[in-house]
Design a protein around this motif. Structure first.
Motif, PDB file in Angstrom:
ATOM      1  N   GLU A 211      43.870  43.247  34.223  1.00 19.41           N
ATOM      2  CA  GLU A 211      43.838  44.660  34.611  1.00 19.41           C
ATOM      3  C   GLU A 211      42.873  45.461  33.744  1.00 19.41           C
ATOM      4  O   GLU A 211      42.213  46.379  34.220  1.00 19.41           O
ATOM      5  CB  GLU A 211      45.248  45.246  34.531  1.00 19.41           C
ATOM      6  CG  GLU A 211      46.172  44.682  35.603  1.00 19.41           C
ATOM      7  CD  GLU A 211      47.542  45.324  35.580  1.00 19.41           C
ATOM      8  OE1 GLU A 211      47.909  45.877  34.516  1.00 19.41           O
ATOM      9  OE2 GLU A 211      48.240  45.260  36.603  1.00 19.41           O
ATOM     10  N   ASP A 214      39.417  44.792  35.140  1.00 18.72           N
ATOM     11  CA  ASP A 214      39.327  44.860  36.601  1.00 18.72           C
ATOM     12  C   ASP A 214      37.997  45.482  37.023  1.00 18.72           C
ATOM     13  O   ASP A 214      37.619  46.550  36.530  1.00 18.72           O
ATOM     14  CB  ASP A 214      40.494  45.689  37.143  1.00 18.72           C
ATOM     15  CG  ASP A 214      40.602  45.596  38.663  1.00 18.72           C
ATOM     16  OD1 ASP A 214      39.641  45.124  39.296  1.00 18.72           O
ATOM     17  OD2 ASP A 214      41.641  45.985  39.205  1.00 18.72           O
ATOM     18  N   ARG A 224      36.132  39.667  42.038  1.00 15.83           N
ATOM     19  CA  ARG A 224      37.364  40.433  42.223  1.00 15.83           C
ATOM     20  C   ARG A 224      38.404  39.637  43.022  1.00 15.83           C
ATOM     21  O   ARG A 224      39.602  39.721  42.739  1.00 15.83           O
ATOM     22  CB  ARG A 224      37.060  41.750  42.936  1.00 15.83           C
ATOM     23  CG  ARG A 224      38.248  42.697  42.907  1.00 15.83           C
ATOM     24  CD  ARG A 224      37.949  44.020  43.553  1.00 15.83           C
ATOM     25  NE  ARG A 224      39.134  44.875  43.546  1.00 15.83           N
ATOM     26  CZ  ARG A 224      39.252  45.987  44.254  1.00 15.83           C
ATOM     27  NH1 ARG A 224      38.229  46.400  44.991  1.00 15.83           N
ATOM     28  NH2 ARG A 224      40.369  46.693  44.212  1.00 15.83           N
TER      29      ARG A 224
END
Length: 869
Positions: A211, A214, A224
């Motif tokens: 995260e 990201d 991704r």
């Protein structure tokens, strides 16, 4: 005697020699070496360097001899050991080369080039503990090169030291923090770090790291989709590992959002639906009545997405009863209307449920009748055709060969130009036991679309199964480079389907020499897989392709568990055992083949041996040509491809050590494939003949744990007990008592072989292969020939469930025993299995093959193909 010491001027000359070799100035280097050796003829390092140059120049034997002589002159030189390691490495003797590199490091422990090559070889040979030490030394010499840090992290991971790998990766990321957000190598490094955290069980840190990096938030992880898939998997593991209900709910919600995002990117991703449903506690492999409606509702929501067929198909798996019927009818109608050839393959997994299978049959029959009577523009004629096609596949799959062929006849009359109909006909005939009719039908399909490689390949495969090797090679040669012979080109291309099928074809024809050659080519293919990974050890670390690289290493460690290799290994062992038994022990315990002619008979073995002794090959056409190696201009250190001095396998089939060769082929397979009955039996058959009794009983014990009632196991247990009890002297301790105890665990000592055999038949009276096993044990117990024949003939009576494959196995065994009733059994089976050609006489089979050759493709067809290609 100490090696001569070069004068200062000559040391400069030797340094020039090393520089010239590194810059590939080989002719100059040779002259420089000669100049030094003229003054110092005993200088071992110069002799080794000259030998290395000679190898590069193509004078391999002379060069290697010079290197060996140079090493004898100076065994304390790291240069001599390094040169010898390079020679060994070029011959793919990786373990020996590593030993030489380690010797070189004893005399020059900080030589960077030697350390680098040592690290690669330690990875190649899976010596990970030493790899960690070598990577540490490389890092000590070049601490500012990040690739050495990456290499150390990988070494720690491969050695199982995940904590150390994590610490190294954190250190690397610390001095790469300002590298930017579009660096591919850094992105791969981060993904690798996440994988390490996952393997450690630290799922929370792994999710946090994903995260924080990201891509949607400006992070450095560029892929991704891959990172989101990993995040979804980690969230599922977090939910399972956390006992707090509140936290579980939070993890579930986060995972749900992650799976929904993935489905928004690919609404046909089957694995995404499985993960999405699993997150809600629904296991698609085991849907219960309690969660069935919830699963259908979730899939229904996604069925409305345009072009998304995956949720509709998964709903068929979940639904039952009337709900399944309501869903399957529009699904079938849509598939038939669109003319989807793969519709049956899509539906086949549903056939595990007999109720669903019957519903599909009823609906397709109903649609067929509807389409057949419809008029006007409401139904296209092709819809009726595809209904017939699906129905024929359905009946063929269920073993209703006559029905399938009748439906295909109607479809072919309706549309005689659709290749899929002839291909399905070929498959139905193959399943019915008619390899010759199947080959003819597949060839009919090929002639309708001669430029389709898939159909051409299938035709060649079916021809091989029908024993028509020359005709198959003609088909395959249409797509080889420059019209090269199919055998040589497809071996170079490592076409496993071809190598396996041709080996089997030769074996069925009794050409054991050629069969062995093909099976050994398969072994070489898998050896080349091991060699091919060598170049990736350094490249993957340098390019930071780490997750894929470590997965490749795992794949390489298990590559020989591939079904193609196992098939070749078992077949090879069966041939070697049959050859050994022919000369020593009598009939083989191997179960007969279920297709083709009698391969394990003494007649076939003697025929191969006779041809070998006379030196008259039994090859077919192009395969009789000897392969020649094409030598590149710059040979480097690679040895020239050895010339095959036994292209027909004639020397191979006469080898004096068949059991040792068989044992070598099987090396390591019991650990790689511990759950395979064929491997257990193959190892047993070799071990019992090599008098390795503990290994033999160990394999039967493992097989017993897999399937205690297997017919092959029954006959081998009796064979083991009979073999050990017939030894002239008891086996001494400690082996004897252990062996006796192990055999007793399989067959209690108080149970006689006669009782063991009769009880087995009573339990499996309807199984034809159990009857064959019973007959084999009776033969071991020296039962008269007519009694063994009578046992085998009971397969023709009720309630035995006899199919053509089992019947052919019985016929093969009767021929192997030279039973006078073999012909009687053949005729009975020929009458019983009308569609099969397996039980035709030799003359009839020859006529079938001849008729195919005479009515084969026209020259014009072949010419047109070659022009297009």
């Amino acid at each position: 005697m100490a090696p001569p010491i070069l004068a200062q001027k000559d040391k400069k000359l030797f340094a020039d020699l090393l520089s010239q070799y590194e810059n590939r100035q080989l002719s100059k280097g040779r002259k420089t070496a000669d100049q030094i050796l003229k003054k110092y003829p005993e200088h071992g390092e110069t002799m080794c360097m000259k030998g290395l140059i000679l190898v590069h120049l193509g004078q391999r034997d002379e060069g290697i001899n010079l290197v060996k002589e140079g090493m004898r002159k100076d065994l304390s030189s790291h240069i001599c050991w390094h040169v010898w390691a390079l020679i060994q490495k070029s011959e793919h003797k990786y373990e020996d080369a590593l030993k030489s590199y380690i010797q070189a490091l004893k005399f020059d422990k900080d030589n960077f080039n030697i350390l680098r090559d040592t690290a690669v070889l330690q990875t190649q040979t899976r010596q990970f503990e030493g790899l960690v030490e070598t990577r540490h030394n490389l890092l000590r010499l070049r601490p500012y090169n990040r690739h050495h840090w990456v290499g150390l992290a990988v070494a720690y991971q491969l050695n199982g030291n995940l904590d150390e790998a994590k610490q190294v990766l954190e250190h690397i990321e610390g001095f790469l923090r300002n590298i930017g957000t579009s660096n591919v190598e850094f992105s791969e490094l981060l993904m690798y770090h996440v994988r390490i955290l996952e393997d450690m069980g630290d799922f929370q840190s792994a999710v946090d790291m994903l995260e924080s990096h990201d891509r949607a938030k400006g992070g450095s992880v560029l892929d991704r989709m891959a990172s989101t898939e990993m995040k979804a998997r980690l969230l599922a593991k977090l939910k399972e590992s956390d006992a707090d209900d509140e936290k579980k709910t939070a993890w579930t919600e986060r995972a749900d959002a992650t799976w929904r995002w993935l489905l928004s990117q690919n609404a046909d991703g089957y694995e995404y639906y499985k993960g999405f449903l699993a997150n809600q506690g629904i296991d698609l492999a085991n849907v219960t009545d309690e969660n069935r409606e919830k699963a259908l509702e979730m899939l229904r929501d996604y069925s409305n997405v345009q072009f998304a067929t995956a949720p509709r198909r998964l709903a068929l798996h979940v639904a039952t009863g009337q709900e399944f019927q309501d869903l399957i009818k529009p699904y079938l109608t849509n598939g038939l209307t669109k003319g989807i050839p793969s519709l049956f393959a899509d539906l086949k997994p549903l056939y595990n449920d007999s109720v669903k299978r019957q519903i599909i049959e009823d609906i397709v029959e109903e649609l067929r009748a509807t389409f057949a009577t419809s008029t006007g523009d409401s139904v296209e004629p092709t819809t009726y055709l595809w209904a017939l096609y699906l129905l024929a596949q359905h009946h063929s799959y269920l073993g209703r060969h006559k029905q399938a062929l009748e439906i295909l006849d109607i479809a072919i009359v309706h549309t005689p130009t659709l290749p899929e109909l002839y291909m399905t006909r070929a498959r139905a005939l193959k399943r019915a036991g008619d390899p010759h009719g199947a080959a003819r039908a597949m060839n009919d399909a090929r002639l309708l679309d001669g430029q389709d490689r898939f159909i051409n390949t299938k035709t060649g495969k079916y021809l091989l199964r029908a024993g028509m090797v020359n005709e198959a090679d003609t088909i395959f040669s249409k797509f080889t480079r420059g019209g090269a012979p199919a055998g040589a080109d497809l071996e170079e291309m490592q076409a496993m389907h071809y190598l396996v099928e041709q080996g089997d074809s030769y074996r069925r024809a009794g050409k054991l020499n050629l069969a062995l050659k093909k099976y050994y080519v398969i072994q070489k293919v898998f050896e080349s897989f091991r060699e091919d990974q060598y170049e990736f050890h350094q490249y993957s670390v340098r390019k930071t392709i780490l997750n894929v690289y470590t997965e490749m290493l795992k794949w390489e460690d298990n590559v020989r568990s591939h079904p193609g290799f196992i098939h070749a290994a078992v077949a090879t062992v069966q041939i070697w055992v049959a050859l050994y038994d022919d000369a020593t022990l009598g009939p083989s315990l191997q179960p007969p083949e279920t297709t083709g002619s009698d391969v394990s008979s003494k007649k076939a073995i003697n025929k191969a041996k006779k041809a070998a002794r006379k030196g008259q090959p039994e090859a077919d056409g192009a395969n009789s040509k000897k392969a020649t190696a094409i030598q590149p201009e710059d040979r480097g250190l690679e040895p020239p491809r050895p010339r095959d001095d036994d292209p027909e396998g004639l020397k191979l089939v006469l080898a004096e050590d068949p059991l040792e060769r068989a044992d070598k082929y099987l090396t390591g397979l019991s650990e790689l494939v511990p759950q395979n009955m064929d491997i257990c039996f193959a190892i047993y058959d070799v071990a019992i003949r090599r008098k390795k009794y503990l290994q033999a009983v160990g394999m039967l014990t493992r097989a017993h744990s897999l399937d205690s009632e297997h017919p092959g196991l029954h006959s081998r247990i009796a064979h083991l007990r009979n073999t050990v009890s017939s030894l002239p002297e008891p086996i001494p301790a400690p082996v004897g008592p252990i062996l006796a105890e192990s055999i007793a665990s399989l067959l209690p000592a108080e149970v006689s072989l006669e009782l063991f055999n009769s009880q087995y038949l009573q339990k499996h009276s309807s199984s034809p292969m159990a009857i064959v096993a019973h007959a084999k044990v009776a033969q071991i117990l020296k039962a008269p020939q007519d009694e063994v024949d009578s046992i085998l003939f009971t397969v023709l009576k009720e309630p035995v469930q006899l199919d053509h494959e089992a019947a052919f196995a019985v016929l093969s065994y009767l021929k192997e025993m030279k039973s006078p009733r073999a012909e009687e059994f053949r005729i009975a089976c020929n009458d019983r299995f009308e569609l099969s050609t397996l039980f035709r006489s030799d003359e009839e089979i020859d006529a079938l093959q001849k008729s195919f050759t005479e009515s084969g493709e026209s020259p014009a067809d072949g010419e047109a193909l070659e022009t297009v290609i």
